[in-house]
Design an enzyme around this catalytic site. Structure first.
Site, PDB file in Angstrom:
ATOM      1  CE  LYS A  92       5.133   1.266   0.814  1.00 18.31           C
ATOM      2  NZ  LYS A  92       4.620   0.747   1.317  1.00 18.31           N
ATOM      3  N   GLY A  93       4.883   4.629   4.916  1.00 20.32           N
ATOM      4  CA  GLY A  93       5.943   4.198   6.722  1.00 20.32           C
ATOM      5  C   GLY A  93       4.824   5.042   7.407  1.00 20.32           C
ATOM      6  CD  GLU A 109       6.217  -0.474   4.176  1.00 22.31           C
ATOM      7  OE1 GLU A 109       5.166  -0.613   4.310  1.00 22.31           O
ATOM      8  OE2 GLU A 109       6.601   0.628   3.815  1.00 22.31           O
ATOM      9  N   GLY A 159       2.959   2.882   8.296  1.00 27.44           N
ATOM     10  CA  GLY A 159       2.688   2.095   9.939  1.00 27.44           C
ATOM     11  C   GLY A 159       4.490   1.667  10.185  1.00 27.44           C
ATOM     12  CE  LYS A 184      -4.698   5.352   1.770  1.00 24.50           C
ATOM     13  NZ  LYS A 184      -3.356   4.169   1.836  1.00 24.50           N
ATOM     14  N   GLY A 198       0.837  -1.119   0.175  1.00 23.95           N
ATOM     15  CA  GLY A 198       0.040  -0.075   0.285  1.00 23.95           C
ATOM     16  C   GLY A 198       1.095   1.167   0.240  1.00 23.95           C
TER      17      GLY A 198
HETATM   18  O1  LIG Z   1       4.674   1.366   7.324  1.00 25.51           O
HETATM   19  C1  LIG Z   1       3.677   1.063   6.492  1.00 25.51           C
HETATM   20  C2  LIG Z   1       3.482   1.291   4.968  1.00 25.51           C
HETATM   21  O2  LIG Z   1       3.939   2.504   4.023  1.00 25.51           O
HETATM   22  C3  LIG Z   1       2.145   1.068   4.488  1.00 25.51           C
HETATM   23  O3  LIG Z   1       1.869   0.288   3.242  1.00 25.51           O
HETATM   24  C4  LIG Z   1       0.820   1.991   4.154  1.00 25.51           C
HETATM   25  O4  LIG Z   1       1.227   2.776   5.208  1.00 25.51           O
HETATM   26  C5  LIG Z   1      -0.276   2.080   3.613  1.00 25.51           C
HETATM   27  O5  LIG Z   1      -0.986   1.204   4.428  1.00 25.51           O
HETATM   28  P1  LIG Z   1      -2.648   1.321   3.795  1.00 25.51           P
HETATM   29  O6  LIG Z   1      -2.681   0.696   3.322  1.00 25.51           O
HETATM   30  O7  LIG Z   1      -3.043   0.825   5.787  1.00 25.51           O
HETATM   31  O8  LIG Z   1      -3.400   2.693   4.664  1.00 25.51           O
END
Ligand SMILES: O=C[C@H](O)[C@H](O)[C@H](O)COP(=O)(O)O
Length: 228
Positions: free
Chosen positions: A97-98, A106, A100, A124, A85
């Protein structure tokens, strides 16, 4: 269609890139979680010989739960595709990204993938990176304050990310801190990615410029495919 349905729709679409005998980089986050679930089902139903390379403890745990055989990066010769994602996508398919805190592994894995496929819902998409989200920067803990001050020369404010279910800061899978950096504007994502990387004590940053090959965008009208 609600957000979770959009995430499931793009995650299902990503399965069309999966073939037998592939090594797949397994991203992190809520959208990728659906992909991992569907991938596990497909491996079981079609008895595929696929290995996943996790980008975080989260994707490792989910791969174990969904029955995806896993390998560490140093156990594979190459990564065919990576699926993950993103928090923001600009018109040139540069990413932030990041959210999480998994950005370092990644980027290590997705940079090396034959094809890097990004899964997002249409909220997004931005005209310019940094419009809505800060750029996460993983830093060596001892250097966090010095780096936060140094980052101000870029017209930005850096905030130490605090944990939700632990006292004190978020600790990444690599044992580091995260600074969330809110820029006034990012004119050149690749240039800013490199600038941040050269600060001593910075492990990695969440600008992923020129890495994504394909972005699948979930919309209520269906999945849009953007290619670089
Ligand atoms: O560290 C987390 C990542 O980069 C995730 O892939 C990114 O934050 C997207 O996460 P989500 O699909 O939950 O929006």
């Amino acid at each position: 269609m609600d957000l979770e349905e959009l995430k499931k729709t793009v995650a299902r679409e990503a399965l069309s890139f999966v073939e037998d005998d592939m090594v797949i980089g397994l991203g992190t986050g809520s959208t990728t979680s659906y992909f991992l679930k569907f991938l596990g089902e497909r491996i079981r139903e079609e008895e595929l010989e696929i290995y996943g390379v996790p980008t975080s403890y989260q994707s490792r745990l989910l791969a174990l739960e969904y029955g995806i055989p896993i390998r560490a990066l140093d156990e594979v010769d190459a990564i065919d595709i990576a699926v993950d994602g993103a928090d923001e996508v600009d018109p040139q398919l540069n990413l932030i990204k990041g959210r999480g805190a998994a950005l370092t592994m990644e980027k290590i894995i997705e940079y090396r993938a034959g094809t890097f496929i990004v899964l997002v819902d249409e909220s997004k998409l931005v005209n310019r990176l940094g419009e809505k989200m800060p750029v996460p920067v993983e830093v060596i803990p001892a250097a966090w304050r010095a780096i936060a001050e140094e980052i101000e020369v870029f017209n930005a404010r850096a905030e130490l990310r605090m944990a939700a279910k632990k006292d004190g800061p978020v600790i990444t899978d690599n044992g580091n801190f995260i600074l969330d950096v809110k820029f006034e504007r990012i004119d050149d994502p690749l240039d800013m990615e490199i600038e941040l990387k050269t600060i001593p004590g910075v492990v990695e940053n969440g600008i992923f410029a020129d890495i994504a090959d394909i972005v699948l965008v979930g919309t209520p009208q269906g999945v849009r495919k953007l290619e670089r």
